[in-house]
Scaffold this motif. Sequence first.
Motif, PDB file in Angstrom:
ATOM      1  N   GLY A 196       0.833  -1.200   0.000  1.00 56.31           N
ATOM      2  CA  GLY A 196       0.000   0.000   0.000  1.00 56.31           C
ATOM      3  C   GLY A 196       0.858   1.236   0.000  1.00 56.31           C
ATOM      4  O   GLY A 196       2.085   1.161  -0.043  1.00 56.31           O
ATOM      5  N   GLY A 220       5.416  -1.983  -1.718  1.00 51.41           N
ATOM      6  CA  GLY A 220       4.609  -0.806  -2.062  1.00 51.41           C
ATOM      7  C   GLY A 220       5.273   0.503  -1.689  1.00 51.41           C
ATOM      8  O   GLY A 220       6.483   0.574  -1.430  1.00 51.41           O
ATOM      9  N   GLY A 221       4.457   1.534  -1.633  1.00 54.76           N
ATOM     10  CA  GLY A 221       4.962   2.879  -1.382  1.00 54.76           C
ATOM     11  C   GLY A 221       5.620   3.041  -0.015  1.00 54.76           C
ATOM     12  O   GLY A 221       6.490   3.887   0.184  1.00 54.76           O
ATOM     13  N   TYR A 224       9.725   3.129   0.744  1.00 57.34           N
ATOM     14  CA  TYR A 224      10.709   4.199   0.575  1.00 57.34           C
ATOM     15  C   TYR A 224      10.937   5.016   1.841  1.00 57.34           C
ATOM     16  O   TYR A 224      12.013   5.576   2.029  1.00 57.34           O
ATOM     17  CB  TYR A 224      10.321   5.044  -0.646  1.00 57.34           C
ATOM     18  CG  TYR A 224      10.134   4.126  -1.834  1.00 57.34           C
ATOM     19  CD1 TYR A 224      11.235   3.589  -2.486  1.00 57.34           C
ATOM     20  CD2 TYR A 224       8.857   3.684  -2.215  1.00 57.34           C
ATOM     21  CE1 TYR A 224      11.083   2.663  -3.516  1.00 57.34           C
ATOM     22  CE2 TYR A 224       8.691   2.769  -3.245  1.00 57.34           C
ATOM     23  CZ  TYR A 224       9.808   2.255  -3.885  1.00 57.34           C
ATOM     24  OH  TYR A 224       9.654   1.327  -4.883  1.00 57.34           O
ATOM     25  N   ILE A 238       7.530   7.964  -3.346  1.00 56.77           N
ATOM     26  CA  ILE A 238       6.625   8.399  -2.276  1.00 56.77           C
ATOM     27  C   ILE A 238       7.298   8.161  -0.921  1.00 56.77           C
ATOM     28  O   ILE A 238       7.928   7.118  -0.707  1.00 56.77           O
ATOM     29  CB  ILE A 238       5.272   7.661  -2.385  1.00 56.77           C
ATOM     30  CG1 ILE A 238       4.274   8.173  -1.355  1.00 56.77           C
ATOM     31  CG2 ILE A 238       5.439   6.156  -2.243  1.00 56.77           C
ATOM     32  CD1 ILE A 238       2.859   7.583  -1.561  1.00 56.77           C
ATOM     33  N   PRO A 319      -1.158  -3.818  -1.899  1.00 57.38           N
ATOM     34  CA  PRO A 319      -0.359  -4.185  -3.072  1.00 57.38           C
ATOM     35  C   PRO A 319       1.103  -3.770  -2.921  1.00 57.38           C
ATOM     36  O   PRO A 319       1.399  -2.808  -2.220  1.00 57.38           O
ATOM     37  CB  PRO A 319      -1.016  -3.398  -4.211  1.00 57.38           C
ATOM     38  CG  PRO A 319      -1.686  -2.241  -3.548  1.00 57.38           C
ATOM     39  CD  PRO A 319      -2.120  -2.729  -2.192  1.00 57.38           C
ATOM     40  N   VAL A 320       2.009  -4.485  -3.582  1.00 59.89           N
ATOM     41  CA  VAL A 320       3.435  -4.141  -3.475  1.00 59.89           C
ATOM     42  C   VAL A 320       3.903  -3.210  -4.593  1.00 59.89           C
ATOM     43  O   VAL A 320       5.087  -2.912  -4.721  1.00 59.89           O
ATOM     44  CB  VAL A 320       4.339  -5.398  -3.422  1.00 59.89           C
ATOM     45  CG1 VAL A 320       4.026  -6.230  -2.200  1.00 59.89           C
ATOM     46  CG2 VAL A 320       4.224  -6.216  -4.702  1.00 59.89           C
ATOM     47  N   VAL A 322       2.190  -0.214  -7.879  1.00 57.78           N
ATOM     48  CA  VAL A 322       1.020   0.506  -8.392  1.00 57.78           C
ATOM     49  C   VAL A 322       0.312  -0.425  -9.389  1.00 57.78           C
ATOM     50  O   VAL A 322       0.446  -0.283 -10.599  1.00 57.78           O
ATOM     51  CB  VAL A 322       1.445   1.843  -9.031  1.00 57.78           C
ATOM     52  CG1 VAL A 322       0.233   2.640  -9.481  1.00 57.78           C
ATOM     53  CG2 VAL A 322       2.228   2.680  -8.010  1.00 57.78           C
ATOM     54  N   GLU A 324      -2.586  -0.773 -10.397  1.00 58.17           N
ATOM     55  CA  GLU A 324      -3.607  -0.239 -11.306  1.00 58.17           C
ATOM     56  C   GLU A 324      -3.018   0.027 -12.689  1.00 58.17           C
ATOM     57  O   GLU A 324      -3.746   0.093 -13.672  1.00 58.17           O
ATOM     58  CB  GLU A 324      -4.199   1.069 -10.758  1.00 58.17           C
ATOM     59  CG  GLU A 324      -4.935   0.934  -9.420  1.00 58.17           C
ATOM     60  CD  GLU A 324      -4.030   1.201  -8.214  1.00 58.17           C
ATOM     61  OE1 GLU A 324      -2.787   1.038  -8.344  1.00 58.17           O
ATOM     62  OE2 GLU A 324      -4.555   1.560  -7.152  1.00 58.17           O
ATOM     63  N   ASP A 355      -7.379  -2.050  -0.713  1.00 59.72           N
ATOM     64  CA  ASP A 355      -6.985  -2.283  -2.089  1.00 59.72           C
ATOM     65  C   ASP A 355      -6.491  -3.676  -2.399  1.00 59.72           C
ATOM     66  O   ASP A 355      -6.468  -4.071  -3.561  1.00 59.72           O
ATOM     67  CB  ASP A 355      -5.891  -1.278  -2.481  1.00 59.72           C
ATOM     68  CG  ASP A 355      -6.506  -0.048  -3.097  1.00 59.72           C
ATOM     69  OD1 ASP A 355      -7.579  -0.194  -3.704  1.00 59.72           O
ATOM     70  OD2 ASP A 355      -5.930   1.033  -2.980  1.00 59.72           O
TER      71      ASP A 355
HETATM   72  P1  AMP Z   1      -3.513   1.134   0.519  1.00 61.76           P
HETATM   73  O1  AMP Z   1      -4.930   1.578   0.310  1.00 61.76           O
HETATM   74  O2  AMP Z   1      -2.798   1.814   1.604  1.00 61.76           O
HETATM   75  O3  AMP Z   1      -3.410  -0.382   0.574  1.00 61.76           O
HETATM   76  O4  AMP Z   1      -2.714   1.625  -0.765  1.00 61.76           O
HETATM   77  C1  AMP Z   1      -2.969   1.097  -2.025  1.00 61.76           C
HETATM   78  C2  AMP Z   1      -2.383   1.996  -3.059  1.00 61.76           C
HETATM   79  O5  AMP Z   1      -0.972   2.074  -2.905  1.00 61.76           O
HETATM   80  C3  AMP Z   1      -2.638   1.506  -4.459  1.00 61.76           C
HETATM   81  O6  AMP Z   1      -3.521   2.372  -5.089  1.00 61.76           O
HETATM   82  C4  AMP Z   1      -1.258   1.502  -5.103  1.00 61.76           C
HETATM   83  O7  AMP Z   1      -1.266   2.065  -6.394  1.00 61.76           O
HETATM   84  C5  AMP Z   1      -0.445   2.362  -4.168  1.00 61.76           C
HETATM   85  N1  AMP Z   1       0.985   2.040  -4.273  1.00 61.76           N
HETATM   86  C6  AMP Z   1       1.571   0.850  -4.196  1.00 61.76           C
HETATM   87  N2  AMP Z   1       2.894   0.941  -4.408  1.00 61.76           N
HETATM   88  C7  AMP Z   1       3.177   2.248  -4.631  1.00 61.76           C
HETATM   89  C8  AMP Z   1       4.363   2.967  -4.937  1.00 61.76           C
HETATM   90  N3  AMP Z   1       5.540   2.357  -5.027  1.00 61.76           N
HETATM   91  N4  AMP Z   1       4.248   4.302  -5.107  1.00 61.76           N
HETATM   92  C9  AMP Z   1       3.057   4.898  -5.014  1.00 61.76           C
HETATM   93  N5  AMP Z   1       1.909   4.274  -4.736  1.00 61.76           N
HETATM   94  C10 AMP Z   1       1.946   2.947  -4.544  1.00 61.76           C
END
Ligand code: AMP
Length: 397
Positions: A196, A220-221, A224, A238, A319-320, A322, A324, A355
């Motif tokens: 996420g 995921g985000g 970083y 991010i 998710p690990v 993006v 989408e 998500d």
């Molecule tokens: P969450 O609702 O916190 O589980 O976040 C899900 C969202 O995190 C999804 O819409 C993904 O696109 C986003 N996401 C995952 N990895 C990254 C990334 N490396 N940079 C930006 N957004 C991300």
Amino acid sequence: MKTIDDYNFDDKKALIRVDFNVPLDKNFEVTDTTRIEAAKPTIIKVLEDGGSAVLMSHLGRPKGERKPELSLSHIRETVSAVLGVEVKFVADCVGPEAEKAAAELKSGQILLLENLRFYSEEEKGDEEFARQLSSLGDIYVNDAFGTAHRAHASTTIVANFFPSNKCFGYLLAKEIKAIEKVMRTGEKPVTAILGGAKVSSKITIIDNILDKIDHLIIGGGMTYTFIKAQGGAIGDSICEDDKMDLALEILKTAKEKGVEVHLPTDVLAAEAFAADAQTQLVDVREIPKSWQGLDVGPQTLVKFKEVILNSRTILWNGPVGVFEMEKFANGTIEIGNYIHKATESGAFSLVGGGDSVSAVKQFGFQDKVSYVSTGGGAMLESLEGKTLPGIAAILEA
Ligand code: AMP
């Protein structure tokens, strides 16, 4: 824990809180019947016992107003089709009209009440409103996990009026058992995969689960913030700078508790946050200036795969990458594949919260994991270790 199997509904009226908050298109047609199908086993059990069912739900956010576009009458036909029984509808959920319709209900019949949230008393958890609802049935059944974290009249307060005649429906019971399996009774090694966008939205979960898991995979985000906190160069990825101390704290606590933390080592970086952006694989600690990491890389996946395949209990939230955007969906798809493999070899896997469920649906993983939780917010609060009021209300004597 009393479930619907502890009762015989012969000649009894079950007052069932279901979650029929389903999506409708502009012609008021139901576009996804998952939630109705999920409640079916509970409703059918009541009818097969020789009882009748009074169904109550909310739809959308009418905020205490009678909004015709949010009337549950729009879904009556779909509910009838899914259940295979003609469902009656009454244009109120409390008061004389609702009481009359409930009183006239015979064994084998189903009555759908009008949207609970047409009354502001519902979300306020109003005692008198709950009492009026309670007069519509003999046994209260809660089968709506998605609202179990709310102390609303129909999800929590109404249970007070059924001191000994209240229970969980099949769906809610399954959710509770699945969470128990991960949080308490699961076979070791237990692995949590958290992804996420942000650390801040997952921090309470991490805090709560560190005592219960052996491995923590972070993707995921969120990645970083951890990498920058450890001195890595993350380019434009991010990051929550104000959460860097917290990230280091988490790593320290995990170490003390003997939890192995696995962070990505390589990532697919993009020149922009766009579906058609230029990409390159880079070391997670050396992301070039103005580039951003949007998915995990192959080297990372080799490690994640090994950990997941060796796990006996798996929790996946977020998710690990993006996912989408097709270019950045690979990591999330692969994680799903590894969990599928582990599940085939006998591991218990639970996917839940926000998500990750849309990712699971998008990539068709729902039948490949042990359990997909339907309750986003309720699931997150359970993982955070909170007692959900809707569940407590049934457990209390
Ligand atoms: P969450 O609702 O916190 O589980 O976040 C899900 C969202 O995190 C999804 O819409 C993904 O696109 C986003 N996401 C995952 N990895 C990254 C990334 N490396 N940079 C930006 N957004 C991300």
